[in-house]
Design a protein around this motif. Structure first.
Motif, mmCIF file in Angstrom:
data_model
loop_
_atom_site.group_PDB
_atom_site.id
_atom_site.type_symbol
_atom_site.label_atom_id
_atom_site.label_comp_id
_atom_site.label_asym_id
_atom_site.label_seq_id
_atom_site.Cartn_x
_atom_site.Cartn_y
_atom_site.Cartn_z
ATOM 1 N N LYS A 251 24.852 -35.570 39.837
ATOM 2 C CA LYS A 251 24.486 -36.596 40.825
ATOM 3 C C LYS A 251 24.207 -35.977 42.202
ATOM 4 C CE LYS A 251 27.124 -40.399 38.677
ATOM 5 N NZ LYS A 251 26.002 -41.319 38.446
ATOM 6 N N SER A 252 24.874 -34.859 42.498
ATOM 7 C CA SER A 252 24.668 -34.212 43.798
ATOM 8 C C SER A 252 23.283 -33.593 43.910
ATOM 9 C CB SER A 252 25.726 -33.130 44.023
ATOM 10 O OG SER A 252 25.459 -31.980 43.227
ATOM 11 N N ASP A 253 22.700 -33.283 42.759
ATOM 12 C CA ASP A 253 21.320 -32.765 42.700
ATOM 13 C C ASP A 253 21.157 -31.421 43.401
ATOM 14 O OD1 ASP A 253 18.827 -33.218 41.560
ATOM 15 O OD2 ASP A 253 17.972 -33.965 43.433
ATOM 16 N N ILE A 254 22.215 -30.608 43.446
ATOM 17 C CA ILE A 254 22.049 -29.279 44.052
ATOM 18 C C ILE A 254 21.430 -28.345 43.005
ATOM 19 C CG2 ILE A 254 23.958 -29.579 45.681
ATOM 20 C CD1 ILE A 254 25.655 -27.754 43.868
ATOM 21 N N PRO A 255 20.497 -27.481 43.390
ATOM 22 C CA PRO A 255 19.848 -26.569 42.443
ATOM 23 C C PRO A 255 20.840 -25.653 41.720
ATOM 24 C CG PRO A 255 18.669 -26.605 44.535
ATOM 25 C CD PRO A 255 19.941 -27.352 44.748
ATOM 26 N N GLU A 256 21.926 -25.327 42.400
ATOM 27 C CA GLU A 256 22.915 -24.413 41.816
ATOM 28 C C GLU A 256 23.587 -24.995 40.582
ATOM 29 O OE1 GLU A 256 22.140 -23.438 45.988
ATOM 30 O OE2 GLU A 256 22.749 -25.300 44.991
ATOM 31 N N GLY A 257 23.510 -26.324 40.423
ATOM 32 C CA GLY A 257 24.153 -26.978 39.279
ATOM 33 C C GLY A 257 23.247 -27.090 38.060
ATOM 34 N N GLU A 258 21.994 -26.663 38.205
ATOM 35 C CA GLU A 258 21.059 -26.777 37.086
ATOM 36 C C GLU A 258 21.382 -25.763 35.988
ATOM 37 O OE1 GLU A 258 17.068 -26.516 38.465
ATOM 38 O OE2 GLU A 258 17.186 -28.356 39.667
ATOM 39 N N GLY A 259 21.178 -26.180 34.736
ATOM 40 C CA GLY A 259 21.419 -25.300 33.599
ATOM 41 C C GLY A 259 22.815 -25.389 33.036
ATOM 42 N N TYR A 260 23.677 -26.170 33.689
ATOM 43 C CA TYR A 260 25.046 -26.316 33.194
ATOM 44 C C TYR A 260 25.167 -27.531 32.272
ATOM 45 C CZ TYR A 260 26.911 -22.778 36.350
ATOM 46 O OH TYR A 260 27.193 -21.593 36.976
#
Length: 494
Positions: A251-260
């Motif tokens: 929900k935070s939509d930070i790029p660092e969270g992609e792929g998890y």
């Protein structure tokens, strides 16, 4: 009107409680709000019945000392986890010493930690592990034996009815502990409630987390009691909602969270209901996990001290549920799938066929088959003395990988935004036991300048006397630290 906070901590478990305490000690004037979806504190993974309570210190968990094909034993994880647990004990001792937490019954108790193995191959492994570990000060007091009578003196319940010629071996650490993480969490939350500028909001569900142009975060919430919607802004957000952290990170939509992604694994235990049997066993005895089994499935016959009462559990038996939380939704897993993580999820599944097979076998087990697993550790067990209980729900991390596409990762991981104003904790065991170190790592990552300041270093050294030093290499410091925490936490047999 929008409420403004310095820190917003999502989830009222051991992680948020620990971070909140550290923040309040380092920044007394900080304005902190903790939001919890349930109507009580520490009701998910931190609850005493939802985790093993080992105080994971690597004394008995054989999966922390893997052996390669050449017979070399990797001690790195065991050493790290053992040191991290000692750091946790230092914070707890500080809180007790200062009177900031005042438990009515101890949240930590002395319980021997033992490893117990079968067969010549495992005897050799355990002996080699013992020799390797005892070269380090943290493990110098470990005992090892293959003698039937000596093991019988340690755990008589496990040896009655067992053949004297059976190939077995055991190690023992008398400074092991049992920790009620639900209790210490509730005590820390109670302390935080007594502090100025700290608010605890139970029954509040986070609906969305959005980055504002000003740099702060907007957090949309629903009060589940009144169904009233509210919005708060915060300079820093920590997502420590256990299995629910993955959805909130998305929900935070930070790029660092992609792929998890996340793979949920549930657990069950056999709980003894015979007081006479419970009284005959006082140890946490861990065996070796079956090949392909997740770390949380290491079999153990486990004495627990819960609110002053002794209990005895055996397990865990792994299960599968699409829920990410024990009190979650069966739609948690399917709704977590997205374009950014679908390939890593599929790839990880293809590379963990043995785990899938293991979980299917566990789910299909009959009560008699579960009981037969218990008799390997307790030969004279009676079926009618035990009942099956549900334990906690864990979500193992799946992350993208350049070489294989996606991999299943055990343990915990901090994911933070580029500007370090939001951080999320994903993963499971040994999280609770190492919560203090994890939160110190978060502070180091997100507040790199402050953590190096004289003020913070002075305060952190007061809280954690070994801060910035190695308990692994410094035997004198390790001995001194253990003596200190043992005295303050009133642990015996040291």
């Amino acid at each position: 009107m929008t409420t403004e906070q310095d820190f917003t901590l999502i989830g009222a478990g051991i992680m948020s409680a620990t971070l909140g305490v550290l923040i309040k000690q380092l920044m007394p004037n900080a304005k902190i709000a903790i939001y919890e979806r349930l109507d009580q504190v520490a009701a998910e993974s931190s609850d005493a019945w939802n985790n093993a309570g080992t105080g994971h210190s690597a004394f008995c968990e054989l999966n922390y000392t893997p052996e390669d094909k050449n017979g070399t034993i990797d001690l790195s994880k065991a050493l790290k986890i053992s040191e991290q647990f000692e750091i946790s004990k230092q914070l707890w001792a500080y809180l007790v010493k200062k009177g900031l937490v005042q438990p009515k019954v101890p949240f930590i108790n002395d319980i021997d930690h033992m490893s117990f193995v079968f067969g010549e191959k495992n005897q050799t492994f355990l002996k080699n592990r013992f020799k390797a570990l005892t070269a380090y000060p943290m493990f110098k007091d470990m005992k090892h034996t293959e003698e039937f009578d000596e093991i019988s003196s340690w755990v008589p319940l496990m040896m009655e009815g067992r053949g004297r010629n059976e190939k077995i071996a055991a190690t023992r650490m008398s400074i092991g502990t049992d920790v009620n993480f639900g209790s210490i969490t509730r005590n820390m939350i109670s302390y935080l409630k007594s502090c100025d500028e700290v608010a605890i909001h139970l029954g509040h569900q986070v609906e969305n987390i959005t980055k504002r142009s000003s740099g702060s975060w907007e957090v949309e919430l629903t009060d589940l009691t009144t169904s009233k919607e509210k919005t708060i802004t915060s300079k820093f957000v920590f997502i420590g909602a256990g299995g629910g952290a993955l959805k909130l990170l998305e929900k935070s939509d930070i790029p660092e969270g992609e792929g998890y992604g996340g793979f949920p694994v549930s657990g069950e235990f056999l709980k003894c209901n015979n007081a006479d049997v419970i009284a005959q066993h006082e140890a946490k005895v861990y065996g070796k996990a079956e090949e392909g089994a997740p770390p949380m499935s290491v079999p153990h016959l486990d004495t627990r001290m819960l609110n002053g009462k002794r209990s005895l559990l055996f397990g865990p038996y792994a299960g599968f549920s699409t829920k990410f939380l024990k009190n979650g939704s069966y739609l948690d897993l399917p709704l977590s799938l997205d374009a950014h993580n679908i390939f890593p999820m599929i790839s990880a599944g293809m590379h963990n066929v043995s785990l899938t097979k293991y979980l299917i076998q566990q789910v299909m087990q009959s009560p008699e088959e579960r009981f037969n697993a218990l008799t390997k550790y307790y030969p004279l067990a009676k079926f009618e003395d035990w009942e099956l209980i549900k334990a906690g729900q864990r979500v193992q991390i799946i992350k993208k990988d350049k070489e294989v596409g996606g991999k299943l990762q055990f343990g915990t991981e901090i994911i933070s935004s580029k500007d370090k104003t939001l951080a999320a904790l994903l993963g499971a065991s040994p999280g609770a036991s190492t919560a203090v170190s994890i939160m110190l790592n978060l502070l180091t990552e997100c507040f790199p300048e402050q953590i190096k300041s004289k003020e913070w270093i002075t305060k952190l050294t007061e809280i954690i006397p070994s801060f910035g030093k190695s308990l692994i290499s410094d035997g004198v410091l390790c001995e001194k630290t253990r003596a200190y925490t043992t005295t303050i936490l009133k642990l015996e047999d040291y």
